[in-house]
Design an enzyme around this catalytic site. Structure first.
Site, short mmCIF file in Angstrom:
data_model
loop_
_atom_site.label_atom_id
_atom_site.label_comp_id
_atom_site.label_asym_id
_atom_site.label_seq_id
_atom_site.Cartn_x
_atom_site.Cartn_y
_atom_site.Cartn_z
N HIS A 88 0.85 -1.18 0.00
CA HIS A 88 0.00 0.00 0.00
C HIS A 88 0.89 1.24 0.00
O HIS A 88 2.11 1.14 0.18
CB HIS A 88 -0.95 0.00 1.22
CG HIS A 88 -0.26 0.04 2.54
ND1 HIS A 88 -0.15 -1.04 3.39
CD2 HIS A 88 0.39 1.05 3.18
CE1 HIS A 88 0.51 -0.70 4.46
NE2 HIS A 88 0.86 0.57 4.36
P1 TYD Z 1 -2.12 -4.16 7.79
O1 TYD Z 1 -2.44 -2.77 7.33
O2 TYD Z 1 -2.69 -5.29 7.01
O3 TYD Z 1 -0.56 -4.34 7.89
P2 TYD Z 1 0.54 -4.17 6.71
O4 TYD Z 1 -0.14 -3.41 5.59
O5 TYD Z 1 1.62 -3.36 7.34
O6 TYD Z 1 0.98 -5.50 6.27
O7 TYD Z 1 -2.58 -4.26 9.30
C1 TYD Z 1 -2.89 -5.48 9.93
C2 TYD Z 1 -4.00 -5.26 10.94
O8 TYD Z 1 -3.59 -4.39 11.99
C3 TYD Z 1 -5.24 -4.63 10.32
O9 TYD Z 1 -6.37 -5.28 10.89
C4 TYD Z 1 -5.19 -3.20 10.78
C5 TYD Z 1 -4.45 -3.27 12.10
N1 TYD Z 1 -3.65 -2.09 12.40
C6 TYD Z 1 -4.02 -1.28 13.44
O10 TYD Z 1 -5.03 -1.50 14.13
N2 TYD Z 1 -3.25 -0.19 13.73
C7 TYD Z 1 -2.14 0.10 13.01
O11 TYD Z 1 -1.45 1.10 13.33
C8 TYD Z 1 -1.76 -0.75 11.91
C9 TYD Z 1 -0.55 -0.46 11.08
C10 TYD Z 1 -2.56 -1.84 11.65
#
Ligand code: TYD
Length: 132
Positions: free
Chosen positions: A49
């Site tokens: 992303h």
């Molecule tokens: P995700 O955005 O899929 O992680 P990445 O893109 O870095 O691989 O996030 C995984 C889960 O964690 C999703 O359910 C959202 C949650 N999350 C939070 O609650 N707070 C945060 O600051 C982040 C980065 C993720």
């Protein structure tokens, strides 16, 4: 594309190492959020992303991983393998994290709170967004 990798100053002595990171000094923004990932499953690619406004510094504080940065024109792969190195990831930058070692802990310092509306999760939408 300019890759900005910070080398933080470890405070080492006979007891070991310590790295301190202060906002607006070692880190080029005010830190509103810290999160970290660990127990990452082998072969997994995380991230995929971009953010409209968020700025981040990625620090692999244990183990190693690789970061793909893509500004819509150019792609670069940056290895993170030292606990005193920080990779700056600007807004409008597509990022993917991969090749995590079993013991990797990837810490992220972020300039703002979690906000789903700041995410661009579709690659073609990202390309259109960066061209505007
Ligand atoms: P995700 O955005 O899929 O992680 P990445 O893109 O870095 O691989 O996030 C995984 C889960 O964690 C999703 O359910 C959202 C949650 N999350 C939070 O609650 N707070 C945060 O600051 C982040 C980065 C993720």
């Amino acid at each position: 594309m300019q890759v900005i990798k910070y080398v933080f100053q470890p405070h080492g002595d006979e007891r070991g190492q310590l790295v301190a990171l202060e906002e607006d000094k070692d880190i080029p923004f005010a830190i509103k959020r810290v999160y970290y990932m660990y127990d990452t499953v082998e072969g997994v690619v995380r991230g995929k992303h971009a953010h409209k406004s968020l700025e981040q510094i990625l620090v692999c504080i244990h183990g190693s991983c690789k970061i793909l940065l893509d500004d819509g024109k150019e792609k670069k792969i940056v290895p993170l393998e030292k606990p005193y190195e920080g990779l700056y990831v600007a807004n409008n930058m597509w990022r993917e994290m991969f090749d995590f070692s079993d013991d990797a802990v990837l810490m992220v310092l972020a300039s703002d709170f979690y906000n789903e509306e700041d995410y661009i999760r579709d690659y073609n939408a990202f390309l259109s967004y960066t061209k505007v």
